[in-house]
Design an enzyme around this catalytic site. Sequence first.
Site, PDB file in Angstrom:
ATOM      1  CB  CYS A 159       1.233  31.623  80.289  1.00  0.00           C
ATOM      2  SG  CYS A 159       1.547  32.802  79.416  1.00  0.00           S
ATOM      3  CB  CYS A 353      -3.527  38.826  75.360  1.00  0.00           C
ATOM      4  SG  CYS A 353      -2.147  37.823  74.652  1.00  0.00           S
TER       5      CYS A 353
END
Length: 422
Positions: A159, A353
């Site tokens: 991440c 994102c």
Amino acid sequence: MAKIVVLGAGLGGMSAAYEIRAAVGREHEVTVVGEGGKFSFTPSNPWVAVGWRKAADIQIDVAGHLAKKQIGFDGAGAQRVDPVRNRLVLKDGRELAYDHLVICTGPRLAFDEVPGLGPDAHSHSICTTEHAATAWAAYEDFLKNPGPIVIGAAPGVSCFGPAYEFAMILDADLRKRKLRDRVPMTYITPEPYIGHMGLGGVGDSKGLLESELRQRHIKWIANAKITGVTADTVSATEFDERGNVVKEHAVAHRFAMIMPPFTGVDAVRGVEGLVNPRGFVLIDQHQRHPAFPNVWSAGVCVAIPPVEVTTVPTGAPKTGFMIESMVTAIAHNLAAVLAGREPDEVPTWNAICLADMGDTGAAFVAIPQIPPRNVTWAKVGKWVHVAKVAFEKYFLAKMKSGNTEPIYEKYILKALGIERLK
């Protein structure tokens, strides 16, 4: 009546509970097992760590809101999953029987894999709201006597978005405080290049993020393995594309935030047949466990192989849109199984994102996540910052109301001008 237990009260677990309740009807029992009684909107943690939000701003008490939808809640936390006996052993010693278990725990933060890493040692984290609040307290002290900052990611991190976000949010905050000229900043990452993000890059994410870092005077060391953190130094080994050592770095810091690697949580790690060697839950294309058909899983805790092999290990991210599609598939398939049908819903596993940069932001879309892709999209603009603030407010309202609308599917893709692609 089936007893359905959702393990985890985060983004995936809460969404799963609401969607499952809507899909299976009121004749089945749904219970969420969390650790403590609060839901945190984790994408806002970088803002907490610089004082732009308080922890209370992004948290809600879950029990009352779940009760409105006739969903039970137990905050004792899980000690162990026993899939052979269909039992969940809680941390207070009680056992909870289930007919179906939905595992949405998120990850264990493996600070122990790098010497000196973590809030109990020499670096900070924004992976939990509690860690972000601790980072804010340390940052307040740092502001009294500024110095070098290191932001980065340890080997095996999957991440990267929060690390990029936090580096640029810190830059924006320091500029507002007229302190940026006193703070050298370095970004250290296992990614083979800036903008890889565990996705093999998205469009021109390399050029886009390199440009942003360059414009903000943030130096970077890519293809690097962080090997240790002390009170004033982050040590890292930089490699070339063939895996040869290029340079050993010792980067000074007065404040460091380094994303840790993830593993499965203790409640599932080592449970024979349930997880892979890193403790992530095994699933099939329907989000169902291949050996335990009454176990389902979604979110960061599922086993997904890396997009590609990299010199320094990197993992595949599980973004909000991907988690949303997993949860929707589980709700649909669980309802089908309870009705005597076979599961048929397959999640999209696309990547979206929205990365805030303090005063601007970057949006990335990868459909599908693994290249070659039907859609590759990357843009920078102030509208992304505004969109993320709006998204925070909307998602917290969704958790309070029990709204089961697919936020990414219905709003974000539409706002980006992208139609749903299977």
